[in-house]
Write a protein that holds these residues in place. Structure first.
Motif, short mmCIF file in Angstrom:
data_model
loop_
_atom_site.label_atom_id
_atom_site.label_comp_id
_atom_site.label_asym_id
_atom_site.label_seq_id
_atom_site.Cartn_x
_atom_site.Cartn_y
_atom_site.Cartn_z
N HIS A 76 7.07 -10.99 2.28
CA HIS A 76 6.62 -10.29 1.06
C HIS A 76 7.78 -10.46 0.07
O HIS A 76 8.46 -9.50 -0.28
N TYR A 96 8.44 6.31 8.87
CA TYR A 96 7.87 5.36 7.91
C TYR A 96 6.51 5.87 7.43
O TYR A 96 6.21 5.86 6.23
N PHE A 215 -3.91 -4.93 5.40
CA PHE A 215 -3.11 -4.03 6.25
C PHE A 215 -4.10 -3.06 6.90
O PHE A 215 -4.55 -2.12 6.26
N HIS A 243 -2.34 -7.99 9.08
CA HIS A 243 -1.33 -7.06 9.60
C HIS A 243 -2.08 -6.17 10.59
O HIS A 243 -2.83 -5.27 10.19
N ASN A 320 10.60 -7.82 3.43
CA ASN A 320 10.02 -6.89 2.46
C ASN A 320 11.00 -5.74 2.29
O ASN A 320 11.89 -5.55 3.12
O1 NIG Z 1 4.70 -6.11 7.08
N1 NIG Z 1 3.02 -3.22 7.20
C1 NIG Z 1 2.76 -3.47 6.06
N2 NIG Z 1 3.45 -4.23 5.22
C2 NIG Z 1 4.82 -4.54 5.36
C3 NIG Z 1 5.71 -3.45 4.91
C4 NIG Z 1 5.54 -3.20 3.48
C5 NIG Z 1 6.49 -2.16 2.94
O2 NIG Z 1 6.89 -1.20 3.60
O3 NIG Z 1 6.81 -2.35 1.74
C6 NIG Z 1 5.15 -5.02 6.76
O4 NIG Z 1 5.84 -4.35 7.55
#
Ligand code: NIG
Ligand code: FE
Length: 407
Positions: A76, A96, A215, A243, A320
């Motif tokens: 990301h 988280y 996601f 995801h 990310n």
């Molecule tokens: O791959 N899990 C969802 N998306 C991202 C994290 C995105 C974020 O926290 O900004 C991941 O872990």
């Protein structure tokens, strides 16, 4: 033609090819590699170099190791701001998921990203791409998912394409509109999915979408909502990935497999049903040791069962700002071995040929004739040393499509 000589080759080539070795590494001492344009023409022992070829450029690698360039199949990379403060909150006990439910997490990066111009997004992403490249990466995937409105999703995907143009790296773009619920859709997730699917054709028409992701999670979208995203992608002929099973078992992997997904990523909570569905669909399991590490997870992805089922395993950085702010594929190889008990050879295959497959690319990831001349040069004697060390920086150069881009 270009020639690289006086090198140790690790071809990682499959058993059926002339470049293969007996043990999977395909190690060739005193090796050489010839590239014709952006393709590998020949790789083997220098003493067997084909005669009568016109070589325009010759590079003596001084005995260094030459491997396929690494493929980072899940990033990301385009966003603004950082989440260092949330790191502090997590260290003092917040989870988280708590932070996400309180309006932080992905949403805080969305606010910063919406406020950033195209130039600012590119200026942020470029050094990150170069950092990955300095660790041997020659192909990477970049997802959207921090815009969550049409204009910002498009701006992020355009910035991803610009990263490719500016660095020479191959960039595959993934539309991740279904990453989180933006504040203006609070309480109306199904309406937001309508919007996500509604934006898809225009983004595709502009050439911004190589694949579609979502996601599927308690703090993301339900399987039913994910299915709607996948149906829209299928109607446009776009491949999907997911995801899946990162924080809980949602049955996402089986759903993605039903749509012939290229990959399912994270997978800590993957079940036997999901594994069987992935095997049948030929879906790659992309493991993300950086997120596992940084979120201090304890639930391990089912590596033994994936291996036993013959599901190809890839590893990626998941770079990310929230769950994996790292920029080193060599570190991911090390963590894939220490945390997930991949062998160093599995970690290498996971960061090359299987990662390429997770992006739908079958022309890279090994050193064999006909593959792209995407290469990495290392100050190492054997590739297993890359997975063994950590915090080191042994990449000496990357070559993308036959062109040296970084040294
Ligand atoms: O791959 N899990 C969802 N998306 C991202 C994290 C995105 C974020 O926290 O900004 C991941 O872990
Ligand atoms: Fe991710």
């Amino acid at each position: 033609m270009k020639l690289w000589r006086n090198t140790t080759l690790a071809t990682l080539a499959p058993p059926s090819t002339p470049e293969a070795g007996a043990d999977g590494w395909g190690l060739i001492q005193r090796g050489a590699l010839l590239a014709d344009g952006d393709r590998i023409h020949w790789a083997g022992a220098e003493s067997d170099l084909p005669a009568g070829l016109s070589v325009d450029e010759e590079t003596d690698l001084g005995g260094a190791l030459l491997t396929p360039g690494l493929v980072d199949a899940h990033t990301h990379l385009v966003y603004a701001g950082d989440r260092a403060h949330e790191f502090e909150l997590r260290l003092s006990g917040a989870s988280y998921e708590d932070i996400a439910r309180a309006g932080g997490g992905i949403r805080s990066t969305v606010a910063a990203t919406r406020a950033a111009s195209a130039g600012q997004l590119l200026a942020g992403a470029l050094p990150r791409a170069r950092a990955l490249q300095a660790g041997g990466v020659t192909t990477l995937e970049i997802k959207s998912g921090y815009g969550l409105d049409f204009a910002t999703e498009a701006r992020c995907l355009r910035a991803a394409r610009e990263v490719g143009r500016n660095t020479g790296l191959t960039v595959r773009t993934t539309y991740l509109g279904a990453h989180a619920l933006p504040p203006e859709f609070e309480g109306r997730p199904d309406d937001y999915i309508d919007a996500v699917t509604g934006w898809m054709p225009a983004l595709q028409a502009e050439g911004l979408v190589d694949a579609v992701d979502a996601f599927c999670e308690r703090i993301g979208f339900t399987p039913a909502q994910t299915r709607r995203v996948f149906e829209a992608a299928r109607a446009l002929g776009l491949p999907v990935k997911l995801h899946a099973e990162q924080l809980s078992d949602q049955g996402g992997a089986a759903l993605a497999a039903e749509f012939g997904a290229l990959s399912c990523d994270h997978l800590e909570w993957l079940t036997d049903t999901g594994i069987a569905a992935m095997r049948q669909a030929g879906t790659v399991a992309v493991l993300l040791p950086g997120a596992y590490y940084f979120l201090r997870e304890t639930k391990l992805p089912p590596v033994d069962a994936l291996r036993a089922a013959g599901v190809p395993i890839a590893i990626a950085s998941d770079h990310n700002p929230g769950s994996s702010p790292g920029l080193s594929m060599p570190l991911m190889l090390n963590m894939a071995c220490t945390f997930f008990r991949l062998t160093p050879l599995e970690a290498w295959q996971g960061a090359t040929v299987h990662a390429a497959r997770a992006l739908g690319l079958s022309d890279r990831g090994t050193l064999q004739a006909g593959h792209r001349a995407d290469l990495a040069v290392w100050a190492l004697e054997h590739p297993r040393q890359l997975a063994y060390g950590f915090g080191h920086d042994p990449c000496r150069a990357t070559i993308v499509g036959g062109h040296r881009t970084l040294s």
